[in-house]
Motif scaffolding. Structure first.
Motif, short mmCIF file in Angstrom:
data_model
loop_
_atom_site.label_atom_id
_atom_site.label_comp_id
_atom_site.label_asym_id
_atom_site.label_seq_id
_atom_site.Cartn_x
_atom_site.Cartn_y
_atom_site.Cartn_z
N ASP A 373 -45.01 -58.19 26.67
CA ASP A 373 -45.41 -58.98 27.84
C ASP A 373 -46.04 -60.32 27.46
OD1 ASP A 373 -44.54 -56.93 29.45
OD2 ASP A 373 -46.51 -56.02 29.65
N PHE A 374 -46.31 -60.52 26.17
CA PHE A 374 -47.00 -61.73 25.71
C PHE A 374 -46.06 -62.62 24.90
CE2 PHE A 374 -50.38 -58.68 26.37
CZ PHE A 374 -51.41 -59.43 26.92
N ALA A 375 -46.33 -63.90 24.93
CA ALA A 375 -45.60 -64.83 24.07
C ALA A 375 -46.09 -64.73 22.64
CB ALA A 375 -45.76 -66.26 24.58
N THR A 376 -47.39 -64.50 22.48
CA THR A 376 -47.99 -64.29 21.15
C THR A 376 -48.99 -63.16 21.25
OG1 THR A 376 -49.79 -65.87 21.54
CG2 THR A 376 -47.77 -66.73 20.55
N TYR A 377 -49.20 -62.47 20.12
CA TYR A 377 -50.19 -61.39 20.09
C TYR A 377 -50.87 -61.43 18.73
CZ TYR A 377 -52.24 -57.04 21.79
OH TYR A 377 -53.12 -56.11 22.28
N PRO A 378 -52.21 -61.47 18.70
CA PRO A 378 -52.93 -61.59 17.43
C PRO A 378 -52.59 -60.45 16.47
CG PRO A 378 -54.41 -61.98 19.28
CD PRO A 378 -53.13 -61.47 19.86
N SER A 379 -52.31 -60.80 15.22
CA SER A 379 -51.96 -59.79 14.23
C SER A 379 -52.17 -60.34 12.83
CB SER A 379 -50.50 -59.36 14.38
OG SER A 379 -49.63 -60.39 13.96
N LEU A 380 -52.16 -59.45 11.87
CA LEU A 380 -52.22 -59.85 10.47
C LEU A 380 -51.05 -60.76 10.12
CD1 LEU A 380 -53.41 -59.45 7.55
CD2 LEU A 380 -51.80 -57.53 7.34
N VAL A 381 -49.90 -60.49 10.69
CA VAL A 381 -48.71 -61.31 10.44
C VAL A 381 -48.97 -62.75 10.87
CG1 VAL A 381 -46.27 -61.62 11.00
CG2 VAL A 381 -47.20 -59.32 10.75
N GLY A 382 -49.53 -62.90 12.06
CA GLY A 382 -49.81 -64.25 12.53
C GLY A 382 -50.80 -64.98 11.66
N THR A 383 -51.84 -64.27 11.20
CA THR A 383 -52.85 -64.90 10.34
C THR A 383 -52.23 -65.45 9.06
OG1 THR A 383 -54.57 -63.42 11.16
CG2 THR A 383 -54.98 -64.47 9.05
N LEU A 384 -51.41 -64.63 8.39
CA LEU A 384 -50.82 -65.06 7.13
C LEU A 384 -49.73 -66.10 7.35
CD1 LEU A 384 -50.70 -61.60 5.31
CD2 LEU A 384 -52.30 -63.49 4.94
N ARG A 385 -49.01 -65.97 8.44
CA ARG A 385 -47.98 -66.96 8.74
C ARG A 385 -48.62 -68.33 8.99
NH1 ARG A 385 -44.93 -68.95 13.09
NH2 ARG A 385 -42.71 -69.19 12.62
N THR A 386 -49.74 -68.34 9.69
CA THR A 386 -50.44 -69.60 9.92
C THR A 386 -50.89 -70.22 8.60
OG1 THR A 386 -51.21 -68.80 12.06
CG2 THR A 386 -52.40 -70.65 11.11
N ALA A 387 -51.23 -69.36 7.64
CA ALA A 387 -51.70 -69.84 6.33
C ALA A 387 -50.57 -70.27 5.42
CB ALA A 387 -52.51 -68.74 5.66
N GLY A 388 -49.31 -70.18 5.90
CA GLY A 388 -48.21 -70.68 5.10
C GLY A 388 -47.26 -69.62 4.59
N HIS A 389 -47.49 -68.36 4.91
CA HIS A 389 -46.60 -67.30 4.45
C HIS A 389 -45.34 -67.26 5.31
CE1 HIS A 389 -50.19 -66.04 2.36
NE2 HIS A 389 -49.56 -65.02 1.80
N ARG A 390 -44.26 -66.86 4.69
CA ARG A 390 -43.05 -66.52 5.42
C ARG A 390 -43.15 -65.05 5.79
NH1 ARG A 390 -37.94 -64.73 3.50
NH2 ARG A 390 -36.27 -65.07 5.04
N ALA A 391 -42.81 -64.70 7.05
CA ALA A 391 -43.00 -63.34 7.55
C ALA A 391 -41.65 -62.66 7.73
CB ALA A 391 -43.76 -63.37 8.87
N VAL A 392 -41.50 -61.51 7.06
CA VAL A 392 -40.24 -60.76 7.12
C VAL A 392 -40.55 -59.30 7.43
CG1 VAL A 392 -38.21 -59.98 5.84
CG2 VAL A 392 -39.11 -62.28 5.46
N ALA A 393 -39.84 -58.74 8.39
CA ALA A 393 -39.92 -57.32 8.70
C ALA A 393 -38.67 -56.64 8.17
CB ALA A 393 -40.04 -57.10 10.21
N VAL A 394 -38.84 -55.49 7.52
CA VAL A 394 -37.72 -54.73 6.97
C VAL A 394 -37.79 -53.31 7.51
CG1 VAL A 394 -36.56 -53.89 4.90
CG2 VAL A 394 -37.70 -56.12 4.86
#
Length: 658
Positions: A373-394
């Motif tokens: 229901d949200f466009a964004t949701y706070p998560s560890l993924v978001g924190t690291l992605r903001t810091a420059g990480h590429r985020a991949v789910a497998v």
């Protein structure tokens, strides 16, 4: 001629009157037959509703061996009448929509074996009843059929076809009502009008069923007037005590959380300021970071320690390499959200730090009922992605399970690798699921190919149910001689233990490969739940904590020190990633860390301390109560409220890069 014409003219009024009288009498009889038919049809549907209500309650409650059938019936006798009214309303709606009584009954009765099969399989595998949210799995028929033995699936589908043909076709043939009745003119308009009225009235009542958890809902009030007492801490007990239909309706969509007392922007600003100060104190001496460091979060499907379960005969340790790793790093026992299932819930808690136990009890699967229901949701993924990480789910399985594509997009993943595009697809013997070793190889390849540091969320599949005949060579294990759970259990346990042995070896190879890498990598590993094969006897012997306990550890390829993290819910694992990285804690993670240390974990309406002791919420001291209230306020602010302090409590957690 004149006389004849005059005679016919004089006779016409008489003939016209006679015809009018015949029509009037015929119309009266037609309406009488129609009304009688409608009454008998509605009465027949009422009897069908009674039968379905009794079958559902007696069969599904039969999974509770501590109650005799008559005791189970008496426990819900006051509520069965409301169940019947609910089912009768649905039947009337279907009859008005379809327009054919026998076909309506046939189609509805054909749903009963489908519902019972799904409910019994879920109870057996996961110790949970069916929820309205489970209807989402209808979009994944491949997954549904994988959860049911092929022979059983064929028998159920055959039963569905036979019931529809026998009741629908056979009923119309026996009663001579083949084809639609030839109704024309005003009578047709009358029939259509009546059906429309019934559709509207029953439709409105069904809409109210979907709003069961709203204030002043008539259906809920009716259940409560008949004695329903909702038991949110145990859905099995909820269904058992309040009837199957009542329990199902209780789990209709509702607000994720009730508004905590004192929630306001000012209160949240004060809370954020307090936890910023607390985080600053905790961060003294922390000089590490996640910069240029890969983070791999591994949810290992059904990974647990069977040697900790009393009543099993498992002579050799199936996970010695994992146990050796845990002894040398930060490790502990995770409290799983379910048994035999709940993968998405464990994943949600680990990535967000939010507790299912603080949500409304109807919020059974946040991945399906909340996050999309949200466009964004706070998560560890978001924190690291903001810091420059590429985020991949497998996830080497179906893409649509638990609405993962939508959830992962909300969390901010850049890529989602499923069984359709994973490059490594090895399977062992007759196991239909991709091996853990292949899944780890995909992660290693992703790390190797990524120029930016990588955050990877891996959800494995090798040890997913079903168990039995997956492997050619299985260890000699089973239930202890005293329990005698039968050869089928021993076969399933052998399959499960063999899968653990493979997963243990694959995990060690994965960590060894990371140690040889030039890149810094931190791994958070956990099992999402125990397998669903353990019988009720084992559950009673071991208790809830053992049956919800799985291993977890946080590990770095640049060195580790042994730390006993104790018992922690999946919502409280994230701080240990920060500990291993020696990274400063944001205020939200500082709250999670402090809550675990000073209070424990929220679990089934109680608090479990890090030492594994259970404490009732009302027995917490004032400081602990304050910590719990802070946690509840922050979770409400994110999931339901206005997100007054999301950016302050967890900077960058929504994954929005500059």
């Amino acid at each position: 001629m004149v006389e004849g014409e005059q005679g016919r003219a004089e006779a016409r009024p008489h003939v016209w009157w006679r015809r009018r009288r015949v029509l009037s009498v015929g119309t009266s009889r037609w309406w009488t037959r129609r009304l009688l038919s409608a009454f008998l049809g509605a009465a027949g549907l009422f009897i069908v509703a009674v039968v379905i209500a009794l079958v559902l309650n007696l069969v599904l409650m039969g999974t509770q061996p501590q109650y005799s059938w008559d005791d189970r019936l008496m426990r819900t006798s006051g509520l069965l009448g409301v169940d019947v009214l609910v089912l009768w309303t649905l039947l009337l709606l279907a009859w008005a929509a379809i327009g054919r009584w026998w076909w309506t009954v046939g189609l509805v009765l054909a749903l009963v074996p489908l519902i019972l099969t799904a409910a019994l399989r879920k109870l057996d595998e996961r110790q949970e009843p069916l929820y309205p949210a489970d209807l989402a799995f209808l979009s994944e028929p491949g997954f549904l059929f994988s959860m049911v033995p092929p022979l059983l699936a064929v028998l159920v589908l055959l039963a569905v076809v036979v019931i529809i043909a026998a009741v629908g076709g056979g009923g119309e043939w026996m009663t001579g009502r083949r084809g639609r009745p030839r109704t024309r003119g005003k009578e047709l308009l009358a029939v259509v009008a009546v059906r429309v009225v019934v559709l509207v009235v029953t439709g409105l009542l069904v809409v109210q069923m979907g709003r069961f958890n709203e204030d002043d809902n008539a259906w809920r009030h009716l259940y409560e007037e008949r004695g329903a007492v909702w038991r949110p801490w145990s859905q099995q007990e909820n269904y058992l005590s309040n009837s199957v239909v009542g329990g199902f309706l209780y789990n209709m969509p509702t607000a994720a959380m009730e508004r905590p007392e004192g929630y306001s922007e000012e209160a949240m600003r004060d809370l954020a300021a307090r936890w910023q100060t607390a985080a600053d104190e905790l961060n003294v001496g922390r000089d590490g970071s996640f910069a240029d460091t890969n983070v791999v979060v591994v949810l290992s499907e059904s990974f647990s320690d069977p040697t900790q379960v009393d009543g099993l005969d498992v002579p050799e340790d199936p996970i010695p390499l994992t146990r050796e790793t845990m002894a040398g790093t930060t490790a502990g026992t995770m409290l799983a959200t379910g048994i035999g299932g709940g993968t998405a819930n464990a994943e949600f808690e680990v990535l967000t730090g939010e507790h299912l136990g603080l949500f409304a009890p109807q919020m059974v699967v946040p991945y399906q009922m909340l996050v999309p229901d949200f466009a964004t949701y706070p998560s560890l993924v978001g924190t690291l992605r903001t810091a420059g990480h590429r985020a991949v789910a497998v996830h080497p399985y179906l893409a649509g399970m638990y609405k993962r594509p939508s959830v992962y997009d909300t969390f901010g993943f850049d890529e989602f690798v499923t069984e359709d595009d994973i490059r490594f697809t090895d399977r062992t013997d007759d196991n239909p699921y991709i091996d853990d070793a292949a899944a780890f190889d995909e992660v290693l390849a992703q790390i190797e190919e990524s120029d930016a540091p990588l955050v990877t969320n891996l959800v494995t599949m090798q040890n997913h149910a079903q168990y039995g005949n997956k492997y050619d060579d299985v260890p000699d294990v089973g239930a202890s001689d005293e329990l005698r759970l039968g050869p089928s259990f021993d076969v399933a346990l052998g399959d499960y233990v063999r899968g653990l042995e493979d997963s243990d070896a694959a995990l060690r190879d994965f960590l060894d490969a990371l140690e040889q890498s030039d890149e810094d990598t931190i791994v958070l590993f956990y099992g999402d739940h125990l397998p669903g094969i353990y019988a009720d006897t084992l559950r009673r012997i071991n208790g809830d904590l053992v049956m919800h306990s799985t291993p977890f550890f946080a590990w770095s390829n640049r060195g580790n020190e042994p730390v006993d993290a104790g018992v922690a819910s999946s919502a409280l694992l994230m701080p240990y990633l920060y500990d291993v990285a020696d990274a400063p804690l944001p205020p939200y993670v500082a709250l999670l860390r402090t809550f675990h240390e000073r209070v424990g974990s929220v679990f089934q309406g109680q608090v479990v301390t890090p030492g594994g002791q259970t404490v009732a919420e009302e027995d917490l001291d004032p400081e602990q109560q304050r910590l719990l209230e802070d946690l509840r306020l922050v979770q409400y602010d994110v999931a339901v409220g206005d997100r007054y302090v999301t950016d302050e409590m967890w900077p960058g957690s929504t994954g929005q890069r500059d």
